[in-house]
Motif scaffolding. Structure first.
Motif, PDB file in Angstrom:
ATOM      1  N   PHE A   1       7.040  57.199  34.823  1.00 52.74           N
ATOM      2  CA  PHE A   1       6.581  56.066  35.635  1.00 52.74           C
ATOM      3  C   PHE A   1       7.605  54.934  35.618  1.00 52.74           C
ATOM      4  CE2 PHE A   1       4.553  51.870  35.676  1.00 52.74           C
ATOM      5  CZ  PHE A   1       4.007  51.876  36.956  1.00 52.74           C
ATOM      6  N   TRP A   2       8.047  54.575  34.401  1.00 52.48           N
ATOM      7  CA  TRP A   2       8.978  53.456  34.324  1.00 52.48           C
ATOM      8  C   TRP A   2      10.372  53.824  34.836  1.00 52.48           C
ATOM      9  CZ3 TRP A   2       7.209  48.896  34.376  1.00 52.48           C
ATOM     10  CH2 TRP A   2       6.011  48.587  33.758  1.00 52.48           C
ATOM     11  N   THR A   3      10.706  55.102  34.787  1.00 52.87           N
ATOM     12  CA  THR A   3      11.977  55.541  35.374  1.00 52.87           C
ATOM     13  C   THR A   3      11.941  55.379  36.887  1.00 52.87           C
ATOM     14  OG1 THR A   3      12.326  57.142  33.587  1.00 52.87           O
ATOM     15  CG2 THR A   3      13.570  57.477  35.633  1.00 52.87           C
ATOM     16  N   VAL A   4      10.803  55.738  37.501  1.00 51.72           N
ATOM     17  CA  VAL A   4      10.658  55.567  38.950  1.00 51.72           C
ATOM     18  C   VAL A   4      10.712  54.087  39.326  1.00 51.72           C
ATOM     19  CG1 VAL A   4       9.071  55.842  40.903  1.00 51.72           C
ATOM     20  CG2 VAL A   4       9.390  57.715  39.269  1.00 51.72           C
ATOM     21  N   VAL A   5      10.043  53.239  38.520  1.00 53.55           N
ATOM     22  CA  VAL A   5      10.049  51.796  38.791  1.00 53.55           C
ATOM     23  C   VAL A   5      11.471  51.244  38.673  1.00 53.55           C
ATOM     24  CG1 VAL A   5       9.256  49.552  37.976  1.00 53.55           C
ATOM     25  CG2 VAL A   5       7.656  51.461  38.082  1.00 53.55           C
ATOM     26  N   ALA A   6      12.172  51.638  37.598  1.00 52.42           N
ATOM     27  CA  ALA A   6      13.537  51.147  37.410  1.00 52.42           C
ATOM     28  C   ALA A   6      14.448  51.625  38.531  1.00 52.42           C
ATOM     29  CB  ALA A   6      14.077  51.611  36.060  1.00 52.42           C
ATOM     30  N   ALA A   7      14.309  52.880  38.934  1.00 49.49           N
ATOM     31  CA  ALA A   7      15.152  53.416  40.003  1.00 49.49           C
ATOM     32  C   ALA A   7      14.893  52.677  41.313  1.00 49.49           C
ATOM     33  CB  ALA A   7      14.897  54.915  40.179  1.00 49.49           C
TER      34      ALA A   7
ATOM     35  N   MET B   1       3.389  60.578  26.921  1.00 49.11           N
ATOM     36  CA  MET B   1       4.662  59.879  26.791  1.00 49.11           C
ATOM     37  C   MET B   1       5.600  60.223  27.935  1.00 49.11           C
ATOM     38  SD  MET B   1       6.432  57.673  25.237  1.00 49.11           S
ATOM     39  CE  MET B   1       5.361  57.414  23.821  1.00 49.11           C
ATOM     40  N   ARG B   2       5.578  61.485  28.350  1.00 47.93           N
ATOM     41  CA  ARG B   2       6.436  61.891  29.459  1.00 47.93           C
ATOM     42  C   ARG B   2       6.041  61.178  30.760  1.00 47.93           C
ATOM     43  NH1 ARG B   2       7.068  68.456  28.458  1.00 47.93           N
ATOM     44  NH2 ARG B   2       8.578  68.277  26.733  1.00 47.93           N
ATOM     45  N   LEU B   3       4.728  61.070  30.960  1.00 48.82           N
ATOM     46  CA  LEU B   3       4.266  60.356  32.155  1.00 48.82           C
ATOM     47  C   LEU B   3       4.642  58.876  32.093  1.00 48.82           C
ATOM     48  CD1 LEU B   3       0.734  61.954  32.652  1.00 48.82           C
ATOM     49  CD2 LEU B   3       2.755  62.259  34.094  1.00 48.82           C
ATOM     50  N   PHE B   4       4.555  58.304  30.892  1.00 50.52           N
ATOM     51  CA  PHE B   4       4.938  56.892  30.705  1.00 50.52           C
ATOM     52  C   PHE B   4       6.416  56.699  31.066  1.00 50.52           C
ATOM     53  CE2 PHE B   4       6.643  53.467  28.065  1.00 50.52           C
ATOM     54  CZ  PHE B   4       5.747  52.431  28.326  1.00 50.52           C
ATOM     55  N   ILE B   5       7.280  57.586  30.510  1.00 53.23           N
ATOM     56  CA  ILE B   5       8.716  57.473  30.780  1.00 53.23           C
ATOM     57  C   ILE B   5       9.008  57.707  32.251  1.00 53.23           C
ATOM     58  CG2 ILE B   5      10.961  58.517  30.317  1.00 53.23           C
ATOM     59  CD1 ILE B   5      10.002  59.060  27.466  1.00 53.23           C
TER      60      ILE B   5
ATOM     61  N   LEU C   1      12.571  52.009  24.539  1.00 49.95           N
ATOM     62  CA  LEU C   1      11.652  52.007  23.409  1.00 49.95           C
ATOM     63  C   LEU C   1      10.899  53.327  23.303  1.00 49.95           C
ATOM     64  CD1 LEU C   1      10.196  48.373  23.673  1.00 49.95           C
ATOM     65  CD2 LEU C   1      11.854  49.246  22.016  1.00 49.95           C
ATOM     66  N   ALA C   2      10.520  53.884  24.462  1.00 54.63           N
ATOM     67  CA  ALA C   2       9.798  55.165  24.448  1.00 54.63           C
ATOM     68  C   ALA C   2      10.668  56.287  23.901  1.00 54.63           C
ATOM     69  CB  ALA C   2       9.330  55.502  25.859  1.00 54.63           C
ATOM     70  N   LEU C   3      11.960  56.222  24.159  1.00 56.36           N
ATOM     71  CA  LEU C   3      12.862  57.284  23.717  1.00 56.36           C
ATOM     72  C   LEU C   3      13.208  57.181  22.236  1.00 56.36           C
ATOM     73  CD1 LEU C   3      15.310  57.438  26.764  1.00 56.36           C
ATOM     74  CD2 LEU C   3      13.550  59.112  26.151  1.00 56.36           C
TER      75      LEU C   3
ATOM     76  N   SER D   1      11.621  47.558  32.738  1.00 57.00           N
ATOM     77  CA  SER D   1      11.487  49.013  32.887  1.00 57.00           C
ATOM     78  C   SER D   1      12.503  49.732  32.001  1.00 57.00           C
ATOM     79  CB  SER D   1      11.699  49.407  34.350  1.00 57.00           C
ATOM     80  OG  SER D   1      10.761  48.780  35.186  1.00 57.00           O
ATOM     81  N   VAL D   2      13.737  49.268  32.026  1.00 62.36           N
ATOM     82  CA  VAL D   2      14.774  49.877  31.188  1.00 62.36           C
ATOM     83  C   VAL D   2      14.419  49.711  29.714  1.00 62.36           C
ATOM     84  CG1 VAL D   2      17.204  49.744  30.506  1.00 62.36           C
ATOM     85  CG2 VAL D   2      16.562  49.575  32.925  1.00 62.36           C
ATOM     86  N   LEU D   3      13.887  48.539  29.341  1.00 60.19           N
ATOM     87  CA  LEU D   3      13.492  48.297  27.950  1.00 60.19           C
ATOM     88  C   LEU D   3      12.382  49.253  27.523  1.00 60.19           C
ATOM     89  CD1 LEU D   3      13.611  46.586  25.352  1.00 60.19           C
ATOM     90  CD2 LEU D   3      11.953  45.029  26.427  1.00 60.19           C
ATOM     91  N   PHE D   4      11.367  49.439  28.381  1.00 61.64           N
ATOM     92  CA  PHE D   4      10.259  50.327  28.055  1.00 61.64           C
ATOM     93  C   PHE D   4      10.743  51.768  27.900  1.00 61.64           C
ATOM     94  CE2 PHE D   4       7.154  47.275  30.319  1.00 61.64           C
ATOM     95  CZ  PHE D   4       7.032  46.533  29.155  1.00 61.64           C
TER      96      PHE D   4
END
Length: 701
Positions: free
Chosen positions: A626-632, A620-624, A605-607, A599-602
């Protein structure tokens, strides 16, 4: 007197290992039969009809150890000379090798893991030996020992680090084997005692007077382990992280360098005479350190501050009695210096220690000193009489942190002032080498000991021990006439003072690495004499490294100690099944750290990835997001359930780890989100339950 062989050749054959000493051609050879591992002595040293596959020269036999599939001979393939102590050369183990009894045709993951643990965490450790000097005993104890006995029989049981792996050789020496019955004295030269710890030998001068200063720290083989997995006492009274430190000064020791022999030409004894007829004088001062002598533990669960568990004084009292009975028998009066904090979480340990001492001594008399910095600068517990053995305990608490805050490190000398009367009575050991008598003639005895501790018995402890050593060293030099009364070597000879500080700082690092996995904190105080900004930054780095190691690397290190020292003996059953080191956590629990990392890697890479000008921003915002919620969520889960992610010892599971694991798994199974996904199967069982089931199955079979 039978000393260990200085040179050993090992001949490797399909049916045996044969050990001989080229410098002692008339001595019997030691033969270890393959694959049985049986030992015998052979008068013949040449085997014209035997197929020798390899022959090599080694420095000694470290021992023999039985693992899951096979037994191995551990040999010292390379040793580095460290200098001479009282004319005897001392060596450090540099490299070792394992000689198997069988040529293994199958691979067993657990056997490979056992060997990897030993080679990674034990064989690379600071191990020292001498062929002619007993490194396990202080010079004061050596003076009272029978020098006619073999070196291994004189060794101090606590500091004979390789005693467990020498068991086969010692049993053969005392009882013989199936083919050779009775005692086998000719086996003595093959048994080499090893010491683990610090050993520094520095030939130097003080105001132009040649002398040798040495520092030896011996780590106990009992309750040896790592910082958060080995605390307090065991049921036999052995304290965790117990070390004996001896500071030695030798005068007229011309053999203290790295050169060849001078004087005596006795190669087997390796002993030298004094310088130009002058008496060789040995002065030594001994201190000890060890974990707070009660039952306690710190449960690391990925929190920077672990949870503290302290059991009642009544439960630990029998173990404490055994501990101090041994300490008093060996050292005399014990001055117990406690350096933990008087507030916060460490206060519980201070109270537990004081309660234990008050229980042990008869009619305890307590006293407290305060000043503007703290309400309790000193807290002293003394017996009001001397009616029983434990009235030789004298407790002194010193509020180290409050007294030295603001970089006022010189205030730690207040403790030395507090102990001054006891130190004057304590004295130090002074002996004269008597080559004709084969030993030391004692001129002065050390009559008591200072036992120092903080929470880890590492950083604060070493600072205080170095201060006590410095005070005593000044006293030695004044008594020898090298310093004037009231003079100190810190001002009289700055080069010697620099050497002294660095020897003690090196000692701090060695003891700390064995227990915490890093060098010591506060070594800038020891090296520079003051607290520095660079030292504070270095301590911050050490604190972060310790957090990582204590949570994620110390489990295997603890397993390695337990394996080498005999606290765990591998079974011979279940070959190839990999039951011991298998990860039995549910797959979902194991996968969460990997999901967090991806999640942190994704997100990263998105940023940082460049996007086309016409790309949709919302996607892209939704992608970031989503993975921010997963990582948190993953991060929060790992931190909240840290017991599941600590790398625990697997050979001797800690009771609190088993209980914490079960409680955490039970809580997760009740979770509405992932509870149903955590399968109730074998992989979710605790290590303790699984091993108990396997042991029960073996007993039934």
């Amino acid at each position: 007197m039978s000393l260990p062989f200085r040179d050993i050749n090992v001949q490797v054959a399909p049916d045996s290992y044969t050990f001989t000493s080229p410098s002692s051609p008339n001595a019997p050879a030691l033969v270890i039969d393959r694959p049985t591992g049986d030992l015998r002595l052979s008068e013949g040293t040449s085997y014209p009809n035997k197929r020798i596959t390899r022959q090599t020269s080694i420095a000694g036999i470290l021992g023999m150890i039985r693992l899951r599939l096979d037994k191995y001979v551990i040999i010292i393939t390379k040793a580095q000379p460290m200098g001479r102590l009282k004319g005897h050369m001392v060596y450090k183990v540099i490299s070792t090798d394992f000689l198997p009894m069988r040529e293994r045709q199958i691979r067993d993951p657990d056997e490979d893991q056992f060997l990897s643990l030993l080679k990674t965490f034990v064989m690379t450790g600071p191990m020292y030996f001498s062929y002619s000097l007993d490194l396990t005993n202080s010079f004061q104890r050596q003076a009272s020992l029978d020098n006619s006995k073999p070196l291994w029989m004189r060794a101090d049981d606590r500091f004979f680090w390789n005693k467990f792996v020498q068991t086969d050789l010692m049993d053969f020496r005392t009882r013989g084997s199936r083919s050779q019955h009775g005692a086998q004295p000719a086996a003595d030269p093959f048994i080499l005692p090893i010491m683990w710890g610090t050993l520094e030998i520095r030939p130097t001068t003080l105001k132009g007077q040649p002398l040798t200063i040495s520092l030896v720290t011996r780590k106990s083989r009992y309750r040896a382990g790592t910082r958060y997995f080995t605390r307090g006492l065991d049921s036999e009274g052995h304290a965790a992280n117990y070390n004996e430190t001896e500071q030695i000064v030798i005068l007229n020791d011309t053999g203290s360098g790295m050169g060849g022999f001078a004087g005596s030409t006795d190669m087997q004894s390796g002993k030298l005479g004094g310088s130009e007829g002058k008496e060789m004088q040995i002065l030594s001062y001994v201190q000890t350190r060890g974990s707070i002598p009660t039952y306690w533990a710190e449960v690391n669960a990925l929190k920077y501050t672990p949870k503290l568990q302290v059991k009642s004084c009544e439960m630990a009292l029998p173990a404490a009695k055994k501990h101090f009975d041994e300490q008093i028998r060996i050292y005399g009066d014990n001055y117990l210096v406690n350096l933990v904090n008087q507030k916060g979480r460490e206060k519980r340990m201070k109270d537990a220690y004081e309660e234990m001492v008050s229980t042990l001594v008869s009619s305890p008399k307590e006293g407290t000193k305060a000043d503007s910095r703290t309400d309790e600068k000193f807290h002293v517990v003394e017996p009001s009489s001397s009616r029983q053995e434990f009235d030789r305990l004298h407790y002194v608490y010193f509020d180290y942190h409050h007294e030295t805050r603001g970089m006022q490190m010189q205030r730690a000398m207040l403790l030395v002032d507090q102990l001054k009367d006891a130190l004057m009575v304590q004295q130090y050991f002074r002996g004269v080498d008597m080559p004709a008598n084969g030993g030391l003639e004692t001129r002065n005895f050390q009559t008591s000991i200072v036992r120092t501790n903080c929470m880890d018995s590492l950083d604060r402890t070493n600072v205080v021990q170095s201060m006590l050593a410095r005070w005593t060293l000044d006293r030695m030099f004044i008594d020898l006439g090298l310093l004037q009364r009231g003079e100190g070597f810190a001002t009289a000879d700055t080069d010697f003072y620099f050497l002294f500080r660095n020897i003690w700082a090196d000692n701090a690092d060695t003891v700390s690495r064995a227990y915490a996995g890093t060098g010591a904190m506060k070594t800038d105080i020891t090296r520079m004499g003051t607290r520095t900004t660079a030292g504070k930054l270095a301590d911050g780095n050490i604190a972060i490294t310790r957090f990582y190691l204590n949570n994620f690397r110390d489990g295997p290190r603890q397993d390695a100690f337990d394996l080498f020292l005999g606290a765990y003996e591998p079974s011979e059953g279940n070959i190839g099944s990999s039951l011991i080191f298998a990860d039995r956590r549910p797959v979902l629990i194991q996968s969460i750290p990997y999901v967090f990392a991806f999640s942190v890697l994704f997100i990263f890479l998105a940023l940082v990835t460049r996007r086309p000008a016409d790309a949709s921003v919302i996607t892209m915002r939704l992608f970031i997001l989503f993975w921010t919620v997963v990582a948190a969520w993953c991060g929060q889960f790992i931190v909240s359930n840290g017991m599941l992610y600590v790398n625990w010892p697997k050979l001797n599971p800690r009771p609190w780890a088993v209980e914490g694991y079960q409680d955490t798994i039970s809580k997760i199974r009740k979770d509405k989100l992932i509870g149903p996904l955590v399968a109730r199967h074998e992989r979710g069982l605790s290590t303790a339950k699984y091993l108990s089931a396997e042991e029960g199955k073996k007993r039934i079979e």
